[in-house]
Scaffold this motif. Structure first.
Motif, PDB file in Angstrom:
ATOM      1  N   GLU A 268      13.075  19.697  47.513  1.00 32.34           N
ATOM      2  CA  GLU A 268      13.246  19.400  46.090  1.00 32.34           C
ATOM      3  C   GLU A 268      14.307  20.327  45.529  1.00 32.34           C
ATOM      4  N   LEU A 269      15.308  19.779  44.869  1.00 35.09           N
ATOM      5  CA  LEU A 269      16.324  20.599  44.219  1.00 35.09           C
ATOM      6  C   LEU A 269      15.773  21.119  42.898  1.00 35.09           C
ATOM      7  N   ARG A 270      15.920  22.429  42.659  1.00 36.62           N
ATOM      8  CA  ARG A 270      15.334  23.064  41.469  1.00 36.62           C
ATOM      9  C   ARG A 270      16.337  23.964  40.767  1.00 36.62           C
ATOM     10  N   CYS A 271      17.572  23.571  40.688  1.00 42.01           N
ATOM     11  CA  CYS A 271      18.612  24.417  40.118  1.00 42.01           C
ATOM     12  C   CYS A 271      18.503  24.449  38.593  1.00 42.01           C
ATOM     13  N   THR A 272      18.548  25.663  38.014  1.00 49.70           N
ATOM     14  CA  THR A 272      18.461  25.835  36.563  1.00 49.70           C
ATOM     15  C   THR A 272      19.769  26.297  35.937  1.00 49.70           C
ATOM     16  N   HIS A 273      20.816  26.435  36.722  1.00 50.33           N
ATOM     17  CA  HIS A 273      22.051  27.037  36.212  1.00 50.33           C
ATOM     18  C   HIS A 273      23.140  25.992  36.042  1.00 50.33           C
ATOM     19  N   ILE A 274      23.665  25.864  34.834  1.00 47.84           N
ATOM     20  CA  ILE A 274      24.641  24.828  34.529  1.00 47.84           C
ATOM     21  C   ILE A 274      25.905  24.970  35.366  1.00 47.84           C
ATOM     22  N   ASP A 275      26.350  26.187  35.648  1.00 49.89           N
ATOM     23  CA  ASP A 275      27.613  26.353  36.363  1.00 49.89           C
ATOM     24  C   ASP A 275      27.469  26.144  37.860  1.00 49.89           C
ATOM     25  N   ALA A 276      26.260  25.969  38.361  1.00 49.94           N
ATOM     26  CA  ALA A 276      26.060  25.456  39.715  1.00 49.94           C
ATOM     27  C   ALA A 276      25.814  23.951  39.650  1.00 49.94           C
ATOM     28  N   TYR A 277      24.949  23.545  38.754  1.00 46.38           N
ATOM     29  CA  TYR A 277      24.566  22.127  38.635  1.00 46.38           C
ATOM     30  C   TYR A 277      25.766  21.228  38.354  1.00 46.38           C
TER      31      TYR A 277
END
Length: 295
Positions: free
Chosen positions: A167-176
């Motif tokens: 499951e992808l759980r990225c919270t950072h806009i500059d990675a997402y």
């Protein structure tokens, strides 16, 4: 409107003291940037270490410039080149200089307030440690062309399988924002620039790298020693970021952290926790030094 208030009573550094700190800072900065500067002169690139100078666009010269931080006066500084630097003004004692925190607040209040909110709110949230660095994998998912000209460690098909098994759980806009179109709907969150102050959390590698960015934006309000600490943290995090990525980083000293395995996940989380502690300690030190922040 920023909550940063007028500076506390200034600490005065005598000329020998602050000149010594200035020299030590420049030497440390030169050591930290020596590899990058040498590679640039040769026209070479290191995909781990040189990334910080392109992602953040801050030069080695900026890192080399020492500031004492807010609330500090530099004795006998009025006749030095520093007197012409922006955001410096006369101190209370004769020939002294200090950082012009009031002038910065008047001109850059909104930006200073944002930086303070980002540092304070991020540090206050519970850290999340379940992402396993999959943001870099999501940036190459089902994609023929990749951001970095480096071979994939497992190949494209096996890389895609790793993404599909997690499951992808990225919270950072500059990675997402660099996720491939097929990866975007697989992420649990949909971070935006507007929501960034509300979702940033201290388990995120990119949020902790960004302590360096926030320190730069605060400029002379942050002591030079803290700026270099933040840069070192960002550099160390970048190594884990790429070690845990789908790329083969071994030619550049990046032994893989194989997050597709249980052992690799455990190693990633262990180091992720260490970085969260270092980053929050830096956030606290930076906030303590800001005018009007609780000591």
């Amino acid at each position: 409107m920023t909550s940063i208030a007028p500076a506390r009573d200034a600490v005065v550094l005598d000329a020998d003291d602050w000149h010594g700190r200035e020299r030590a800072h420049a030497e440390r900065a030169d050591t930290l940037t020596a590899g990058h500067r040498a590679r640039k002169a040769r026209g070479e690139r290191h995909p781990i270490e040189d990334f910080l100078f392109t992602y953040y666009s801050y030069s080695p010269a900026l890192l080399r410039r020492w500031h004492p931080g807010a609330g500090v006066e530099l004795a006998d500084a009025a006749g030095t080149p520093r007197a012409a630097w922006r955001w410096y003004t006369a101190g209370a004692s004769e020939r002294a200089l200090r950082v012009d925190a009031d002038g910065m607040r008047a001109e850059k209040g909104a930006m200073l307030g944002l930086v303070e909110r980002m540092l304070r709110r991020t540090a206050a949230r519970p850290a999340q440690f379940g992402c396993f660095g999959l943001h870099e994998w999501a940036m190459v998912y089902r994609q023929g062309e990749h951001r970095h000209p480096v071979p994939l460690r497992l190949g494209q098909a096996a890389t895609d399988e790793v993404v599909e098994a997690q499951e992808l759980r990225c919270t950072h806009i500059d990675a997402y924002r660099f996720f491939t179109p097929d990866a975007i709907p697989r992420n649990r969150f949909a971070p935006t620039r507007e929501s960034q102050p509300e979702v940033e959390q201290p388990g995120c590698l990119h949020a902790n790298m960004d302590v360096y960015k926030w320190a730069v934006k605060l400029g002379p309000l942050v002591p030079g020693e803290l700026l270099l600490d933040a840069f070192e943290l960002a550099r160390d995090i970048r190594y884990l970021d790429m070690q845990a990525s789908p790329y083969d980083m071994e030619p550049w000293g990046g032994e893989p952290v194989r997050i597709e395995t249980a052992a690799g996940k455990a190693e990633y989380v262990r180091r992720q926790r260490e970085f969260a502690e270092r980053a929050n300690a830096l956030r606290a030190h930076i906030l303590e030094g800001l005018p009007g922040s609780p000591a």
